[in-house]
Every structure is written in C-alpha cells, then in structure tokens.
Design an enzyme around this catalytic site. Structure first.
Site, PDB file in Angstrom:
ATOM      1  N   HIS A  59       0.812  -1.130   0.014  1.00  0.00           N
ATOM      2  CA  HIS A  59       0.058   0.052   0.180  1.00  0.00           C
ATOM      3  C   HIS A  59       0.839   1.168  -0.044  1.00  0.00           C
ATOM      4  CE1 HIS A  59      -3.783  -2.098   0.736  1.00  0.00           C
ATOM      5  NE2 HIS A  59      -3.013  -3.010   1.476  1.00  0.00           N
ATOM      6  N   LEU A  60       0.823   1.981  -1.161  1.00  0.00           N
ATOM      7  CA  LEU A  60       1.717   3.200  -1.174  1.00  0.00           C
ATOM      8  C   LEU A  60       1.113   4.564  -1.037  1.00  0.00           C
ATOM      9  CD1 LEU A  60       3.974   2.293  -4.372  1.00  0.00           C
ATOM     10  CD2 LEU A  60       4.383   2.162  -2.012  1.00  0.00           C
ATOM     11  N   ASN A  91      -6.491   0.502  -2.955  1.00  0.00           N
ATOM     12  CA  ASN A  91      -7.302   1.308  -2.108  1.00  0.00           C
ATOM     13  C   ASN A  91      -6.864   2.566  -1.717  1.00  0.00           C
ATOM     14  OD1 ASN A  91      -5.382   0.155  -0.281  1.00  0.00           O
ATOM     15  ND2 ASN A  91      -6.722  -0.312   1.274  1.00  0.00           N
ATOM     16  N   ASP A 151      -8.633  -5.215  -2.625  1.00  0.00           N
ATOM     17  CA  ASP A 151      -7.951  -5.468  -1.092  1.00  0.00           C
ATOM     18  C   ASP A 151      -8.304  -4.417  -0.169  1.00  0.00           C
ATOM     19  OD1 ASP A 151      -5.938  -6.769   0.465  1.00  0.00           O
ATOM     20  OD2 ASP A 151      -5.300  -4.937   0.607  1.00  0.00           O
ATOM     21  N   HIS A 178      -8.801 -10.545  -1.318  1.00  0.00           N
ATOM     22  CA  HIS A 178      -9.098 -10.208  -0.025  1.00  0.00           C
ATOM     23  C   HIS A 178     -10.124 -11.255   0.514  1.00  0.00           C
ATOM     24  CE1 HIS A 178      -8.945  -7.644   3.626  1.00  0.00           C
ATOM     25  NE2 HIS A 178     -10.104  -8.414   3.872  1.00  0.00           N
ATOM     26  N   ASP A 306       1.961  -7.104   2.380  1.00  0.00           N
ATOM     27  CA  ASP A 306       0.965  -6.250   2.752  1.00  0.00           C
ATOM     28  C   ASP A 306       1.077  -4.860   3.632  1.00  0.00           C
ATOM     29  OD1 ASP A 306      -1.740  -5.341   3.341  1.00  0.00           O
ATOM     30  OD2 ASP A 306      -2.569  -6.770   4.705  1.00  0.00           O
ATOM     31  N   HIS A 310       0.238   3.757   8.274  1.00  0.00           N
ATOM     32  CA  HIS A 310      -0.868   4.540   8.355  1.00  0.00           C
ATOM     33  C   HIS A 310      -0.308   5.786   9.204  1.00  0.00           C
ATOM     34  CE1 HIS A 310      -4.195   2.153   7.451  1.00  0.00           C
ATOM     35  NE2 HIS A 310      -3.814   1.002   8.100  1.00  0.00           N
ATOM     36  N   PRO A 324      -6.465  -1.000  10.565  1.00  0.00           N
ATOM     37  CA  PRO A 324      -5.821  -2.305  10.567  1.00  0.00           C
ATOM     38  C   PRO A 324      -4.536  -2.132   9.471  1.00  0.00           C
ATOM     39  CG  PRO A 324      -7.556  -2.588   9.165  1.00  0.00           C
ATOM     40  CD  PRO A 324      -7.790  -0.918   9.710  1.00  0.00           C
TER      41      PRO A 324
END
Ligand code: DOR
Length: 432
Positions: A59-60, A91, A151, A178, A306, A310, A324
C-alpha cells in the site's frame, strides 16, 4: 552505461564466492577474481546474491493519504528492503479503478525510479463490490495493469467474482482476492478465539476467510481464470489450498502469506496496542506453524508484505478506532530469514523462489525473478546472511511508523539492491 562489479558474492548462497560484473542493465559476466574496469565496486565479503524481491501486495497510499506514505517514500522503503518491483494496491483516494489513477501511480514510480511500481487496479468501482471496474481499459493503459484487487475489501458477490475471473483471463490478468466473508466479520476486531473473548474484542472467525477461498478456487476452476489469494492467515486456508492444488485444475490458483502472519500471534493483543491490529488478524501459534509449512512446501506460493503504513493519528488511538495494517517492506527479509531460513524450512534458493520468482511469475513480469546468470537483467539483491539488526520503526523510510517489529532483532541485512544494473540502495542508504 555504468558498470558495477560485485566482488565476493555467493549466488543463492551456494558454492565459493565469485565476482559478478553488471554492465548497463544486465549481468555481463560471472567468474572468479574478475579483473575489469568498473564505475563502482561493491565488496560483498561472501554475501548472498539473489534476484531482486517482488512484492505483490504494497500500500503506497498515493493518491489521497500522502501523510501515511507516498510513492516516493514507499519506493525508498522497497529499495532498502531489497525489492525491485512492488504492486501498489488500489485502495487509494480516489480509488485506482480507472486508467487515470493507475497511470498516475505508474508515472510517479517511473519518475522516482527506485523500484518498478506496478499499480493494482480495483476489481469493482470504488471498491464497493457492486459493479466491475473498467478492467480492460486499465490493462490497456500505459500502466499495463495485470493484477486486480479490491484489497481491504472482499469481492464477496460470487457473480461479480466469476465475471472478474472470466474477463481478466481474456488478457492474462489475475484477480487477487482479499478473502473475508463480510457477513461473518461485522464489527470484527481480532481473531475469534480465546484472547479476543477474554479481552472483549469482537471476533474475526477463520471460516470467514476459508469459505471465500474455497468458493473462489471452485470459481477459478470453473472459469479458467487466474486467482491469487491475498494474505492467507489460517491453517484451514492452507488445507483448502493444498486440496485444491492436488487436483488437475490446480495451476491457476496462487497464494501469498505475509511476514507478520509467519511470526506473530494473537497473544500480542494483551497490550491493546493497535500496532498489532491488522486485517486479516494475527491468529494462533498453530496457524503460524501451518503457514510456515505451507510456504515451505509450495502450497502457499510466495511472501507478500501487505505493507500498510498509517498516519500516527490512525494508530495512536483506542483499538476499535485504529486502522488495520503494519509496515512490511524493510522487515520482510529479516522475518523470512528468522521464521523460514533459521528454522531450516527454506534455503536461499527457497527464499529466491518465494520472494522473487513466484511473485514475478504470478504477476507475469518477464524481467523480474530471473536467474542470477550472465545475460539476465540485473535486478538483484545482496544479503548479508549473518548480520543481525534491531528494527527502529522511527528510522524506517516509510512515513507511517506502525511496525510491529519495532525493537526486535532480526537476522539478514540487505547490503545492496540493483534495479536494471543501477544501485538503488547500498549499506542502508537509498541511492538516487
Ligand atoms: O491490515 C490491512 N490493512 N489489511 C487490508 O486488507 C488493508 C490494509 C490497509 O489498506 O491498510
């Protein structure tokens, strides 16, 4: 065109040390005590040379949450972690469900140039699970999208999943699922088991994952589509995959496991520290051991991080409000060495298989996960197998600092990463 000489390296950790000459974008020569001119010499002291790692699940956060990560900071973390290609999940905000967004992410990756950034396209519009996104348009865009995933959300409607598998198979795409039956995980906060019950956290039951995995294997078999299962987290899922892969129709189902599911358990819940909150959740010791075995025997094909940075305010809050996700790019190798190599479950060829070759094959990348041999593209990682280091979350390249491995000592250090013959990281520093 620059020439880099890697002195005293052991390809796949095997045999006596050799020298590897990288000329331009390819491995030009492998031999003992090469006497050649080079623009840069890396003295490796017998370090292990592997094909550069490929992460199918990163996740970038760009566009939309550049306070948590950007293509730039994520690329830095990737290069430092030994990666030469990453797949950036869809996402984002706006969601990567159209050609404009995937081309933006792809272009940013190229501009930064530290790692090949392959955008993942959303399966459904806005990740809502209701209507297929324009998969073909994303595939034909400059980004050449091949991996599609909602995802963070499950493609839970079986008819939409079926159509996605059918459609993507027409252009060699893969649907990365997912696996989470949403009706079984309403309000879920942690693995449904003794720890969650004791702490009063709503449970995320294993069958919510397993039911979708079983359903989607059947749909993949029926449609001939390519299915990839994201972040496998339960022993039961491993059993279903083992069963499915033992059948003739097996070839088009693949699966990944994350480093955190190979090491951590829900015993960590006791502190209520949201750094341990992740989806799917940390599970039990028995699940961890089953996942290690499944990765070792090929039931689970590969490791994917994964990597889910955050912002501080989304993690430094009460458990139920926290998002999460965990950082993964810079700690993946160390966790794999700790859980799989030091335990005798994988040798270095096995590490190359699960962190580079299989992910490249699953995503259809022709120039990644290639053998360490003359004439091959110089996408490489050099690993000191004996070095140990202490993870300092605040010192990682990511903007988010949510590493569950903070303070842990991990074995195996990335000495250098080369992308098409150019050093992108060396001795813990990014090279631009
Ligand atoms: O823990 C997770 N975090 N699991 C997901 O599926 C999504 C991810 C995120 O985007 O933060």
């Amino acid at each position: 065109m620059s020439r880099v000489l890697l002195k005293d390296v052991r390809p796949y950790g095997e045999g006596e040390p050799v020298d590897v000459l990288v000329d331009g974008e390819v491995i030009a020569e492998i031999g003992t005590e090469l006497e050649v001119d080079a623009d840069e010499i890396v003295h490796a002291g017998g370090a292990v040379l592997l094909p550069g790692f490929v992460d199918l699940h990163t996740h970038l956060r760009e566009p939309g949450r550049e306070d948590a990560e950007t293509v730039e900071t994520g690329s830095m973390a990737a290069a430092l972690g030994g990666y030469t290609a990453v797949f950036a999940m869809a996402n984002t905000d706006p969601v990567a469900d159209n050609a404009v967004v995937v081309e933006h992410v792809w272009r940013r990756g190229r501009e930064i140039g530290l790692v090949d950034v392959h955008p993942v396209g959303a399966v459904t519009v806005g990740l809502k699970g209701e209507k297929l996104a324009e998969l073909g348009t994303m595939a034909r865009s400059a980004a050449g999208v091949r991996v599609f995933s909602d995802d963070g959300h499950c493609v839970h409607d079986p008819l939409i999943m079926r159509r996605a598998l059918e459609y993507t198979s027409s252009f060699g795409g893969v649907v990365a699922q997912h696996a989470e039956e949403p009706r079984l995980t309403v309000g879920a906060q942690a693995h449904e088991g003794a720890n969650a019950a004791r702490l009063g956290l709503a449970g995320w039951p294993a069958p919510a994952e397993e039911a979708i995995v079983a359903r989607d294997c059947l749909l993949a078999g029926h449609t001939g589509g390519a299915l990839h299962i994201c972040h496998v987290s339960t022993a039961g899922t491993a059993e279903i995959l083992r069963w499915w892969k033992s059948r003739d129709a097996a070839g088009r189902v693949s699966a990944e496991v994350t480093p955190h599911h190979l090491l951590l358990t829900d015993d960590r819940l006791d502190t209520y520290d949201p750094v341990n909150k992740v989806n799917p959740p940390l599970r039990t010791e028995a699940d961890v051991l089953a996942l290690r075995r499944a990765l070792a025997d090929g039931t689970v094909d590969c490791v994917a991080t994964d990597h889910a940075p955050h912002a501080a305010q989304d993690k430094d809050c009460e458990w139920s409000a926290a998002r999460p996700g965990m950082l993964g790019l810079q700690t993946a190798l160390g966790v794999v060495v700790h859980t799989m190599v030091r335990t005798g479950l994988l040798d270095w060829r096995g590490v190359a298989r699960v962190m580079s070759e299989r992910p490249a094959e699953i995503a259809g990348l022709a120039d990644q996960g290639r053998p360490v041999a003359a004439g091959e593209p110089a996408n490489l990682v050099l690993v000191d197998p004996d070095a140990e280091w202490t993870v300092r979350a605040a010192e990682l390249a990511s903007l988010g600092q949510n590493s569950p491995f903070d303070g842990m000592r991990l074995p195996g250090r990335v000495v250098a990463t080369l992308l098409r013959g150019r050093l992108t990281a060396h001795e813990g520093k990014v090279r631009r």
